[in-house]
Design an enzyme around this catalytic site. Sequence first.
Site, short mmCIF file in Angstrom:
data_model
loop_
_atom_site.label_atom_id
_atom_site.label_comp_id
_atom_site.label_asym_id
_atom_site.label_seq_id
_atom_site.Cartn_x
_atom_site.Cartn_y
_atom_site.Cartn_z
N LYS A 132 -34.82 -23.00 5.44
CA LYS A 132 -35.32 -21.85 5.95
C LYS A 132 -36.90 -22.03 5.91
CE LYS A 132 -33.50 -18.17 3.84
NZ LYS A 132 -32.97 -17.20 2.98
C1 E4P Z 1 -32.54 -14.16 3.65
O1 E4P Z 1 -32.87 -14.89 4.25
C2 E4P Z 1 -33.39 -13.22 2.81
O2 E4P Z 1 -33.78 -14.36 1.82
C3 E4P Z 1 -32.72 -12.25 2.13
O3 E4P Z 1 -31.26 -11.84 2.84
C4 E4P Z 1 -33.63 -11.03 1.68
O4 E4P Z 1 -32.86 -9.93 1.13
P1 E4P Z 1 -33.66 -8.93 0.40
O5 E4P Z 1 -34.45 -8.06 1.27
O6 E4P Z 1 -32.44 -7.91 -0.26
O7 E4P Z 1 -34.35 -9.44 -0.70
#
Ligand code: E4P
Length: 194
Positions: A86
Amino acid sequence: MKLFIDTANLDAIREGVKYYPLIGVTTNPTLLSREGGDPVETLKAIRAIIGPDRELHVQVTETEADKMIEEAQAIVALLGKNTFIKVPVGEVGLQVTAALAELGIGVTETAIFTAGQAMLAARAGASYVAPYVNRLDNILADGVGVVSDIAQTFAVHGIGTEVLAASFKSPEQVIRVALAGGHTATLPPDVLKG
Ligand code: E4P
């Protein structure tokens, strides 16, 4: 729509892969730190639970391109095939995405808030783009609408990059994203069970 679980909690992942048709696990630095302990050991434990065939998405924590690329290579060496890196979208993120794609490392471009960012990430070579649905809703934008714009743009231009919608607070958001053309979604355990 293909489904991931969005957590670093080992019990939730064990339960998730036991009962639900998950194709993998997504993590982020916040989720890993929430579990305590050594994040490297947690990631190794997640890989052991899900096996080699499911995907594991891990975010780099470095902020300079060269270091991000080195960190990504180390993560893939540690966690094996079907590990995706990521990378937060941005100028450095796009540079790193192109370099990792060149090396044959799969990238999930994360923290996507617009269809323009998604197009840039796709053209840089990302395998997935991750729009933050609930965070968009929280700033009075339209999370489902952004997913729809990205999915339509990719379809019109024959782009193979998949939308991995993230940041959900309710099952209703997930179904609306599915109807909007989102290819995959990553769900926190409570939303998955909901
Ligand atoms: C995924 O890539 C993200 O890290 C995650 O879904 C963010 O979620 P949040 O907005 O609940 O922190």
